[in-house]
Enzyme design. Structure first.
Site, PDB file in Angstrom:
ATOM      1  N   CYS A 146      -4.988  20.735  15.213  1.00 31.55           N
ATOM      2  CA  CYS A 146      -5.271  21.033  16.416  1.00 31.55           C
ATOM      3  C   CYS A 146      -5.108  22.065  17.268  1.00 31.55           C
ATOM      4  O   CYS A 146      -6.489  22.476  17.763  1.00 31.55           O
ATOM      5  CB  CYS A 146      -3.715  20.931  16.388  1.00 31.55           C
ATOM      6  SG  CYS A 146      -2.767  20.785  18.631  1.00 31.55           S
ATOM      7  N   HIS A 159      -1.369  16.323  13.565  1.00 32.35           N
ATOM      8  CA  HIS A 159      -0.353  16.961  11.945  1.00 32.35           C
ATOM      9  C   HIS A 159      -0.233  15.478  11.238  1.00 32.35           C
ATOM     10  O   HIS A 159      -0.124  14.572  12.263  1.00 32.35           O
ATOM     11  CB  HIS A 159       0.603  17.568  13.175  1.00 32.35           C
ATOM     12  CG  HIS A 159       0.045  18.553  13.984  1.00 32.35           C
ATOM     13  ND1 HIS A 159      -0.039  19.710  13.403  1.00 32.35           N
ATOM     14  CD2 HIS A 159       0.166  18.545  15.080  1.00 32.35           C
ATOM     15  CE1 HIS A 159      -0.091  20.659  14.669  1.00 32.35           C
ATOM     16  NE2 HIS A 159      -0.534  19.653  16.084  1.00 32.35           N
TER      17      HIS A 159
END
Length: 509
Positions: A343, A433
């Site tokens: 991310c 994630h």
């Protein structure tokens, strides 16, 4: 059985989250339909529900303990710090504002109504709701606008148990002082105490337990022993000291053994590190040691360096450069040593970041290790994802929480990584994630890392992270069943706080 219970703590990190999860697990195993609830959570570790709402990761863990699907009502207010002074305010799973401490106060009245509506909704659908407090109920400077501790307990008429962490010392003073600082109406709901993380023979505590009960008129409902390896899904920075204890060493839940040499993973501890839980599945692999890193020397012997998520991509990138870590990452990439960005970490590895949303910094140069540019958008992208890994054919799932929109440029040596990411040599990045919780994908990736590092390491062929998590949740339920007075907890859930609890004035006895 019906009703609710609030688990408060003498301080942050007293053990509220894991005790709430343990009570949920115990009740669920008893056939009770139970749900967790945390009115207001300040955390950088979050996840996404099935309908695309963002909530604290700890509440998702507690929902798993209860055997129910997590939902926005279980954590209606989430604060995600972006600096020491400001946080993103997330309400019912959606970001609504950036606020500082004083700017947050005007929101409290409206948020109190949202919180109570969510709690009422959960109580209408579940047999019991186990609420987790925030910080301490004795934060008297915040009491007039409190929506998470005694303000919630008073409004919803919840009995309260207060948890103290004896491992830090001063637990009896903390328990007594917490009670004595409250006004009579608040004290009337404080129904008992729990002592957490005790090491040694509990008989040594007996004189103190008897005295605290005599001084306060409240029972100690149990002493929970210290257990290593159970503090999963850390909530905030206070939990990271335990997170840094390595891998599965000391884990009592019986993870299968791996083979070969130890694999060493260094996670860069960014100032606004978020979703460090992405590495929980790696920590569960026998033979893998995970450490947090803040200095160039910390990366020297790492077989894999992970640049994790962050709530402040641009400012954390500047920190990376100030600390001399950016140069180390460039040298690793040139030498073919593995790096994984997740991310915000993935965004940093790219060539350029344009941010008028989080930092307002405009165009910023990235680390230049992946052919990726990022442009921040005011709308937050939230969602669960499912796909087949482009670089291995494994079914994978994960979730996204980000403002950054990434564009991958043509590059002669670029290859797909996972479902949305890219790899150049030993450097890889993903926006997902939870990617490493996919067992086959994780094993394949760690095997490739070991090969690049020249390690004779083989991941445990039977390591199933979902089973590891379930065993840990069962262990939490066992702690509650074995060490707490569960009949007293049932009585509180059925009947509320006792009517005859005495008031303890400040300074007593």
């Amino acid at each position: 059985m019906g009703g609710g219970l609030l688990v408060a703590g003498t301080a942050s990190d007293a053990g509220k989250s894991v005790l709430t999860a343990g009570i949920c697990r115990w009740l669920a195993r008893e056939g009770v339909r139970v749900a967790p609830f945390k009115a207001q959570n300040m955390a950088l570790n979050s996840t996404v529900t099935a309908d695309g709402a963002e909530i604290g990761r700890a509440q998702a863990m507690q929902a798993a303990a209860a055997g129910v699907e997590p939902e926005a009502a279980m954590n209606p207010v989430l604060l995600k710090p972006g600096s020491d002074r400001s946080s993103q305010l997330v309400v019912l799973g959606r970001p609504v504002a950036e606020v500082d401490a004083l700017g947050y106060r005007p929101h409290k009245k409206a948020l109190a109504a949202v919180v109570l509506d969510c709690l009422d909704d959960l109580r209408s659908r579940f047999d019991a709701v186990i609420c987790e407090g925030a910080g301490s109920p004795a934060e008297i400077n915040l009491r007039d606008t409190d929506i998470a501790n005694m303000g919630l307990a008073r409004a919803a008429n919840l009995p309260v148990i207060v948890v103290g962490d004896i491992d830090k010392g001063g637990v009896f003073a903390a328990l007594f002082g917490t009670l004595a600082l409250l006004d009579p109406a608040d004290q009337a709901l404080i129904s008992g105490f729990v002592i957490n993380r005790f090491r040694g023979d509990p008989r040594l505590l007996d004189p103190g337990l008897r005295q605290i009960e005599r001084l306060t008129g409240r029972r100690v409902h149990g002493v929970v022993p210290f257990r290593p390896g159970l503090w999963l899904d850390v909530e905030d920075s206070l939990d990271l000291a335990r997170y840094a204890d390595g891998g599965a060493d000391g884990d009592p839940t019986g993870a299968p053994a791996g083979s070969g040499e130890t694999l060493r993973v260094a996670v860069i501890r960014l100032p606004r590190l978020s979703n460090v839980t992405d590495l929980d599945a790696v920590r569960a692999e026998p033979g893998v040691v995970v450490r947090l890193a803040t200095r160039p020397d910390d990366l020297a012997d790492a077989d894999l360096v992970v640049l994790p998520g962050t709530r402040a991509t641009v400012s954390d990138l500047a920190w990376l450069r100030r600390r001399g870590l950016a140069g180390v990452l460039a040298a690793r990439a040139a030498a073919g040593r593995p790096i994984l960005g997740i991310c915000g970490g993935y965004q940093m590895l790219g060539t350029r970041i344009t941010d008028e949303v989080e930092s307002g910094a405009g165009e910023v140069e990235g680390l230049g290790l992946l052919p990726v540019t990022t442009a921040f958008d005011p709308a937050k992208l939230l969602g669960r994802r499912h796909a087949t890994s482009a670089d291995g054919g494994h079914p994978i799932s994960g979730y996204e929480i980000r403002h950054g929109r990434l564009t991958v440029a043509e590059h002669p040596h670029a290859a797909p990584f996972a479902a949305d990411g890219v790899r150049v040599g030993a450097v890889a990045g993903t926006s997902w994630h939870g990617l490493l919780e996919n067992d086959a994908f994780r094993r394949a990736y760690l095997t490739s890392v070991a090969s690049a590092a020249g390690r004779a390491f083989t991941p445990g062929p039977d390591t199933c992270f979902a089973d590891v998590r379930a065993r840990r949740l069962d262990a939490l339920g066992d702690l509650v069943a074995d060490h707490l007075d569960t009949s007293a907890l049932r009585h509180l859930l059925d009947h509320g706080a006792p009517a005859d609890l005495p008031f303890v004035p400040p300074g007593a006895p």
